[in-house]
Design a protein around this motif. Structure first.
Motif, PDB file in Angstrom:
ATOM      1  N   THR A  23       0.825   8.237 -20.903  1.00  0.00           N
ATOM      2  CA  THR A  23       2.005   8.656 -20.141  1.00  0.00           C
ATOM      3  C   THR A  23       2.937   7.476 -19.944  1.00  0.00           C
ATOM      4  OG1 THR A  23       0.614  10.207 -18.890  1.00  0.00           O
ATOM      5  CG2 THR A  23       2.812   9.762 -18.002  1.00  0.00           C
ATOM      6  N   ILE A  24       4.225   7.658 -20.170  1.00  0.00           N
ATOM      7  CA  ILE A  24       5.223   6.659 -19.801  1.00  0.00           C
ATOM      8  C   ILE A  24       5.577   6.883 -18.336  1.00  0.00           C
ATOM      9  CG2 ILE A  24       7.564   5.791 -20.162  1.00  0.00           C
ATOM     10  CD1 ILE A  24       7.341   6.590 -23.072  1.00  0.00           C
ATOM     11  N   LEU A  25       5.316   5.873 -17.523  1.00  0.00           N
ATOM     12  CA  LEU A  25       5.558   5.981 -16.097  1.00  0.00           C
ATOM     13  C   LEU A  25       6.973   5.542 -15.713  1.00  0.00           C
ATOM     14  CD1 LEU A  25       2.153   4.493 -14.899  1.00  0.00           C
ATOM     15  CD2 LEU A  25       2.781   6.910 -15.065  1.00  0.00           C
ATOM     16  N   TYR A  26       7.507   4.591 -16.509  1.00  0.00           N
ATOM     17  CA  TYR A  26       8.844   4.072 -16.199  1.00  0.00           C
ATOM     18  C   TYR A  26       9.361   3.335 -17.422  1.00  0.00           C
ATOM     19  CZ  TYR A  26      12.578   1.705 -13.572  1.00  0.00           C
ATOM     20  OH  TYR A  26      13.788   1.256 -13.111  1.00  0.00           O
ATOM     21  N   GLN A  27      10.652   3.436 -17.668  1.00  0.00           N
ATOM     22  CA  GLN A  27      11.260   2.703 -18.772  1.00  0.00           C
ATOM     23  C   GLN A  27      12.721   2.472 -18.439  1.00  0.00           C
ATOM     24  OE1 GLN A  27      10.750   4.541 -22.626  1.00  0.00           O
ATOM     25  NE2 GLN A  27      10.976   2.599 -23.693  1.00  0.00           N
ATOM     26  N   ASP A  28      13.158   1.198 -18.555  1.00  0.00           N
ATOM     27  CA  ASP A  28      14.531   0.874 -18.191  1.00  0.00           C
ATOM     28  C   ASP A  28      14.844  -0.528 -18.712  1.00  0.00           C
ATOM     29  OD1 ASP A  28      17.038   1.144 -17.108  1.00  0.00           O
ATOM     30  OD2 ASP A  28      16.410   0.897 -15.029  1.00  0.00           O
ATOM     31  N   ARG A  29      16.106  -0.888 -18.612  1.00  0.00           N
ATOM     32  CA  ARG A  29      16.518  -2.250 -18.914  1.00  0.00           C
ATOM     33  C   ARG A  29      17.198  -2.832 -17.692  1.00  0.00           C
ATOM     34  NH1 ARG A  29      16.990  -6.148 -22.377  1.00  0.00           N
ATOM     35  NH2 ARG A  29      18.754  -7.566 -22.249  1.00  0.00           N
ATOM     36  N   SER A  30      16.669  -3.965 -17.205  1.00  0.00           N
ATOM     37  CA  SER A  30      17.295  -4.667 -16.090  1.00  0.00           C
ATOM     38  C   SER A  30      18.339  -5.622 -16.646  1.00  0.00           C
ATOM     39  CB  SER A  30      16.239  -5.434 -15.290  1.00  0.00           C
ATOM     40  OG  SER A  30      15.814  -6.572 -16.009  1.00  0.00           O
ATOM     41  N   GLU A  31      18.914  -6.392 -15.762  1.00  0.00           N
ATOM     42  CA  GLU A  31      19.912  -7.375 -16.185  1.00  0.00           C
ATOM     43  C   GLU A  31      19.322  -8.400 -17.143  1.00  0.00           C
ATOM     44  OE1 GLU A  31      22.651 -10.912 -14.133  1.00  0.00           O
ATOM     45  OE2 GLU A  31      21.495  -9.517 -12.888  1.00  0.00           O
ATOM     46  N   GLN A  33      15.941  -8.077 -18.864  1.00  0.00           N
ATOM     47  CA  GLN A  33      14.922  -7.730 -19.851  1.00  0.00           C
ATOM     48  C   GLN A  33      14.656  -6.231 -19.917  1.00  0.00           C
ATOM     49  OE1 GLN A  33      11.811 -10.276 -18.354  1.00  0.00           O
ATOM     50  NE2 GLN A  33      12.337  -9.677 -16.286  1.00  0.00           N
ATOM     51  N   ASP A  34      14.096  -5.807 -21.079  1.00  0.00           N
ATOM     52  CA  ASP A  34      13.636  -4.432 -21.236  1.00  0.00           C
ATOM     53  C   ASP A  34      12.270  -4.292 -20.589  1.00  0.00           C
ATOM     54  OD1 ASP A  34      15.631  -3.010 -22.815  1.00  0.00           O
ATOM     55  OD2 ASP A  34      15.193  -4.473 -24.369  1.00  0.00           O
ATOM     56  N   LEU A  35      12.057  -3.206 -19.889  1.00  0.00           N
ATOM     57  CA  LEU A  35      10.836  -3.026 -19.114  1.00  0.00           C
ATOM     58  C   LEU A  35      10.281  -1.634 -19.388  1.00  0.00           C
ATOM     59  CD1 LEU A  35      10.411  -3.956 -15.378  1.00  0.00           C
ATOM     60  CD2 LEU A  35       9.816  -1.667 -16.156  1.00  0.00           C
ATOM     61  N   VAL A  36       8.968  -1.571 -19.641  1.00  0.00           N
ATOM     62  CA  VAL A  36       8.309  -0.278 -19.775  1.00  0.00           C
ATOM     63  C   VAL A  36       6.937  -0.357 -19.119  1.00  0.00           C
ATOM     64  CG1 VAL A  36       7.329  -0.808 -22.059  1.00  0.00           C
ATOM     65  CG2 VAL A  36       7.618   1.580 -21.354  1.00  0.00           C
ATOM     66  N   LEU A  37       6.586   0.685 -18.402  1.00  0.00           N
ATOM     67  CA  LEU A  37       5.272   0.809 -17.779  1.00  0.00           C
ATOM     68  C   LEU A  37       4.647   2.103 -18.272  1.00  0.00           C
ATOM     69  CD1 LEU A  37       3.266  -0.254 -15.524  1.00  0.00           C
ATOM     70  CD2 LEU A  37       4.371   1.418 -14.022  1.00  0.00           C
ATOM     71  N   PHE A  38       3.423   2.000 -18.783  1.00  0.00           N
ATOM     72  CA  PHE A  38       2.765   3.196 -19.287  1.00  0.00           C
ATOM     73  C   PHE A  38       1.277   3.144 -18.983  1.00  0.00           C
ATOM     74  CE2 PHE A  38       2.846   0.080 -22.713  1.00  0.00           C
ATOM     75  CZ  PHE A  38       1.564   0.123 -23.251  1.00  0.00           C
ATOM     76  N   GLU A  39       0.636   4.301 -19.111  1.00  0.00           N
ATOM     77  CA  GLU A  39      -0.808   4.424 -18.888  1.00  0.00           C
ATOM     78  C   GLU A  39      -1.541   4.314 -20.214  1.00  0.00           C
ATOM     79  OE1 GLU A  39      -2.860   4.804 -16.369  1.00  0.00           O
ATOM     80  OE2 GLU A  39      -1.688   5.466 -14.625  1.00  0.00           O
ATOM     81  N   ASN A  40      -2.567   3.450 -20.230  1.00  0.00           N
ATOM     82  CA  ASN A  40      -3.450   3.304 -21.379  1.00  0.00           C
ATOM     83  C   ASN A  40      -4.865   3.659 -20.941  1.00  0.00           C
ATOM     84  OD1 ASN A  40      -5.525   1.214 -22.774  1.00  0.00           O
ATOM     85  ND2 ASN A  40      -3.971   1.823 -24.259  1.00  0.00           N
ATOM     86  N   PRO A  41      -5.654   4.352 -21.772  1.00  0.00           N
ATOM     87  CA  PRO A  41      -6.978   4.789 -21.330  1.00  0.00           C
ATOM     88  C   PRO A  41      -7.965   3.659 -21.067  1.00  0.00           C
ATOM     89  CG  PRO A  41      -6.625   5.296 -23.657  1.00  0.00           C
ATOM     90  CD  PRO A  41      -5.310   4.876 -23.112  1.00  0.00           C
ATOM     91  N   VAL A  42      -7.716   2.473 -21.629  1.00  0.00           N
ATOM     92  CA  VAL A  42      -8.617   1.334 -21.429  1.00  0.00           C
ATOM     93  C   VAL A  42      -8.094   0.393 -20.352  1.00  0.00           C
ATOM     94  CG1 VAL A  42      -9.675  -0.695 -22.504  1.00  0.00           C
ATOM     95  CG2 VAL A  42      -9.471   1.442 -23.797  1.00  0.00           C
ATOM     96  N   PHE A  43      -6.815   0.047 -20.437  1.00  0.00           N
ATOM     97  CA  PHE A  43      -6.246  -0.991 -19.573  1.00  0.00           C
ATOM     98  C   PHE A  43      -5.540  -0.445 -18.334  1.00  0.00           C
ATOM     99  CE2 PHE A  43      -6.627  -3.247 -23.645  1.00  0.00           C
ATOM    100  CZ  PHE A  43      -7.303  -4.386 -23.210  1.00  0.00           C
ATOM    101  N   GLY A  44      -5.490   0.862 -18.177  1.00  0.00           N
ATOM    102  CA  GLY A  44      -4.807   1.427 -17.014  1.00  0.00           C
ATOM    103  C   GLY A  44      -3.306   1.299 -17.161  1.00  0.00           C
ATOM    104  N   LYS A  45      -2.631   0.910 -16.094  1.00  0.00           N
ATOM    105  CA  LYS A  45      -1.192   0.695 -16.176  1.00  0.00           C
ATOM    106  C   LYS A  45      -0.904  -0.585 -16.957  1.00  0.00           C
ATOM    107  CE  LYS A  45      -0.175   2.778 -11.650  1.00  0.00           C
ATOM    108  NZ  LYS A  45       0.335   2.497 -10.285  1.00  0.00           N
ATOM    109  N   VAL A  46       0.002  -0.492 -17.910  1.00  0.00           N
ATOM    110  CA  VAL A  46       0.374  -1.636 -18.747  1.00  0.00           C
ATOM    111  C   VAL A  46       1.870  -1.878 -18.583  1.00  0.00           C
ATOM    112  CG1 VAL A  46       0.462  -2.594 -21.085  1.00  0.00           C
ATOM    113  CG2 VAL A  46      -1.429  -1.073 -20.416  1.00  0.00           C
TER     114      VAL A  46
END
Length: 291
Positions: A23-31, A33-46
């Protein structure tokens, strides 16, 4: 959003690391850098910034414990601590576990990353924002250390890799400015990549350290997220005794602080400075090229 998506990290030339995404939890570009947060079955939130893995909820404790507890316990009397970077605030969370710290200042260039992390990584950073000792400064870290009139016992540079906005944090000018704002006997630790794949990053930092500090070295930790073997953490101080504190004394300090850790132990602390030959050779190369 879901459906078997994959995020690719291509930090290392010739190597591609793929993370499955539930699941993609969040995706955006700040002033900055590009930022993405997603769920991985092994590492949890990445969390990835500009396509490079920064932190995961599954193994963040290894990096944060080793980068915070090693210099603080080696110093033995740290009261003023500075973190440059570290927007996920995991480093601050570990450092603030030490009751002897009177103030922890964190200088982060991108306030949006801190706001984001406060919302999405509360499982490990929530205590930070309730601790009155936490002093958050949204500013350029290189400029802060060059201009501040404050002095610190420990400085931890929790930076991205030496590219983009993080590149300045790997320069001799920056390390010299850090030295200026360290108290006598203070220590600097830095994120220096995976030497098997990023050897020159470590060599370069050691080269700069050696021109400024009396003791330039590194220690290691094994962090699953950072593919390629041991991760190197740079070490610079004018007190060479700090990386040779006996295990029994580290144990005394560890127990006095009342720490509860999942990776760090006093024995691991001491052993982390026993470098594999190829990493020790990189340190020696950095020292020999310091002239």
């Amino acid at each position: 959003m879901s459906g078997g998506l994959v995020f690719n990290e291509t930090l290392y030339p010739g190597v591609e690391v793929n993370y499955g995404c539930d699941t993609i939890l969040y995706q955006d570009r700040s002033e900055h850098q590009d930022l993405v947060l997603f769920e991985n079955p092994v590492f949890g939130k990445v969390l990835m910034l500009d396509g490079i893995t920064q932190v995961t909820t599954a193994d963040e404790f290894i990096y944060h414990e080793m980068m915070a507890h090693v210099p603080i316990l080696a110093h033995g009397a740290a009261s003023e601590v500075l973190i440059v970077g570290g927007g996920d605030c995991g480093m601050a969370e570990e450092a603030l576990k030490h009751p002897g710290i009177e103030r922890l200042t964190q200088v982060e260039i991108d306030g949006a990353v801190v706001d984001f992390s406060k919302e999405h990584f509360a499982e490990f950073n929530a205590p930070v924002f309730e601790d009155e000792r936490f002093d958050l400064v949204i500013a350029d870290g290189a400029r802060f250390v060059a201009e501040t009139d404050r002095r610190f016992d420990v400085v931890m540079v929790d930076s991205t890799d030496p590219m983009g906005p993080g590149a300045v944090l790997f320069t001799q000018e920056f390390y010299r400015a850090v030295h200026r704002c360290l108290k006598p006997g203070g220590v600097l630790v830095t994120q220096n990549g995976v030497p098997f794949l990023q050897r020159e990053e470590l060599v370069g930092s050691i080269r700069h350290f050696s021109k400024i500090y009396k003791d330039a070295y590194a220690y290691v930790a094994a962090i699953p997220t950072y593919f390629g073997g041991h991760m190197a953490l740079g070490w610079a101080t004018d007190n060479a005794d700090l990386r040779k504190v006996p295990v029994d004394e580290l144990t005394r300090r560890f127990e006095a602080a009342g720490l509860d850790t999942r990776y760090y132990t006093p024995e691991v602390h001491a052993a982390a400075f026993a470098l594999p030959r190829f990493i020790l050779d990189a340190v020696k190369d950095g020292r020999s090229n310091a002239g």
